[in-house]
Design an enzyme around this catalytic site. Sequence first.
Site, PDB file in Angstrom:
ATOM      1  N   HIS A 174       0.825  -1.195   0.000  1.00 29.97           N
ATOM      2  CA  HIS A 174       0.000   0.000   0.000  1.00 29.97           C
ATOM      3  C   HIS A 174       0.868   1.257   0.000  1.00 29.97           C
ATOM      4  O   HIS A 174       1.890   1.314   0.670  1.00 29.97           O
ATOM      5  CB  HIS A 174      -0.879   0.052   1.256  1.00 29.97           C
ATOM      6  CG  HIS A 174      -2.050  -0.869   1.228  1.00 29.97           C
ATOM      7  ND1 HIS A 174      -1.927  -2.230   1.211  1.00 29.97           N
ATOM      8  CD2 HIS A 174      -3.381  -0.608   1.239  1.00 29.97           C
ATOM      9  CE1 HIS A 174      -3.125  -2.780   1.220  1.00 29.97           C
ATOM     10  NE2 HIS A 174      -4.035  -1.806   1.234  1.00 29.97           N
ATOM     11  N   ASN A 206       8.515  -4.377   3.546  1.00 28.69           N
ATOM     12  CA  ASN A 206       7.085  -4.101   3.628  1.00 28.69           C
ATOM     13  C   ASN A 206       6.457  -4.651   4.902  1.00 28.69           C
ATOM     14  O   ASN A 206       5.622  -3.998   5.522  1.00 28.69           O
ATOM     15  CB  ASN A 206       6.374  -4.688   2.406  1.00 28.69           C
ATOM     16  CG  ASN A 206       4.881  -4.442   2.424  1.00 28.69           C
ATOM     17  OD1 ASN A 206       4.430  -3.327   2.651  1.00 28.69           O
ATOM     18  ND2 ASN A 206       4.103  -5.482   2.204  1.00 28.69           N
TER      19      ASN A 206
END
Length: 476
Positions: A174, A206
């Site tokens: 994201h 991430n």
Amino acid sequence: MPLATCLPIYQPVCNFCFKHRSLVQAGQVQFSAVLLYLLPRLRHLAIGIAVGAGIGAGGVYAYIKRTVPVPRPSEPDLIPTGPQGKDDASIFRMHRALKYGIPQSETLRFYEGFVASFDHRTRNPKWVLEYITKESLQGEGTREQSQFYEDQGLEQRFRSKLEDYHSSGYDRGHMAAAANHRASQNAMNDTFTLSNVSPQVGAGFNRDYWARFEKFVKDTAKVSDGVYIVTGPLWIPQPDARGNGKWEMRHPMIGKPPQLVSVPTHYFKVVLAENSSSRHGTHQAAVGAFVMPNAPIDPQTPVTAFAVPLEALESVSGAKFFPGFISDRRRIALDNAALDWQAEGKARLKLLDRVSIAQDQAALLPKQVTGQTLVAATSSSSSNDAPLVQTSGIVNRQPKTVNGEGAVHLCDVVACQMPPEKWWGIGGDSGSKGSSGGGSRSLQRQGSNRGRLRNSQEAAIVAEVPGNANGQEDAQ
């Protein structure tokens, strides 16, 4: 017909008939009949005269236009105009080359909590701009009810696809974090559009360092009056491997040709925290820019080591951030403070016996850091309008922004310290991390020499985390 009733336009005819009325009467012709006979013919005559005059004028204009050169305007045919321009009703004055439209290389997408500029060429969001508050961090939205989906608002040939990430080895990361938009389920679902997603290294980045960094930004919103965040990918060149002083770009791509998705080398965040209530000083806003490599990062690396000057980031990204607030003078003050914070972070990195991260940002930052050393930076004189705060209390440390004209560096106000590893399992923010599979998110390191780097692009020796080969986890 009495002469007094004759209309002015027909007065000459009426005078003639009245003068010779005896002749008219002798011929037993009524005065009104004469008028009915003459008037239509006078109207035709008037029309003929008007048409003839128009044709003559047109001929004269055509002759002058062909024989007399008309000077072209000195200004260009395409002139950008805006609120301060002469023509507020349009963005551009029409240029003849724009007859069939302007080439389109990116698309703006508007969602409930953020705006994304999607790049058709790289099939990545060019940037994502969001606004969050402590209220927007709370609500009914839950990621367990959300799924990644392709953006149907983009043409299929330009958008990224779910299958691009299948078995790619990269996470669907994201840009606008899902945990930032829990005000409603729809706001949460919006963050799962692939227009908000970019391929990120999973283990060590991430699912680890980047996730902790997003938690840091979210915590900033809890102690601010509102936070604006710009997040996006970067492609930064590296020195040519042959050592000839040139640069080259090296990065993977996923998907199927010709519609490939570019894998960024780095990611950036620019954070602007408002201080409209003046509870953290007299400054208007605190601003910080950070760039991190798309690679595993040692969990003990100080986040200040990734602070970068706005001018350098804007040069690389091609985007100007928060132009409505950051003037040239403010940018200079913020950039000097950023270099000071970066120097302090790198000094701490050396104390931890970590290899310098300068190689990852070689093309981004100037070779010579103008900031002060760790000792000098912490004792340098600076503006006193930005006391350092964190959720656990006040930290007694001098800010580094001087003459910011109402702007200070983010690390002058909020303690730039990363949350602990695996913070999602500690409590206090339960549920903000996803539970959609992906296995352990801990950063596993091997051997006793755990502070060494495997190469210049890695920040730790990381064991593969099972169960995420298809890029199912985003960890925000």
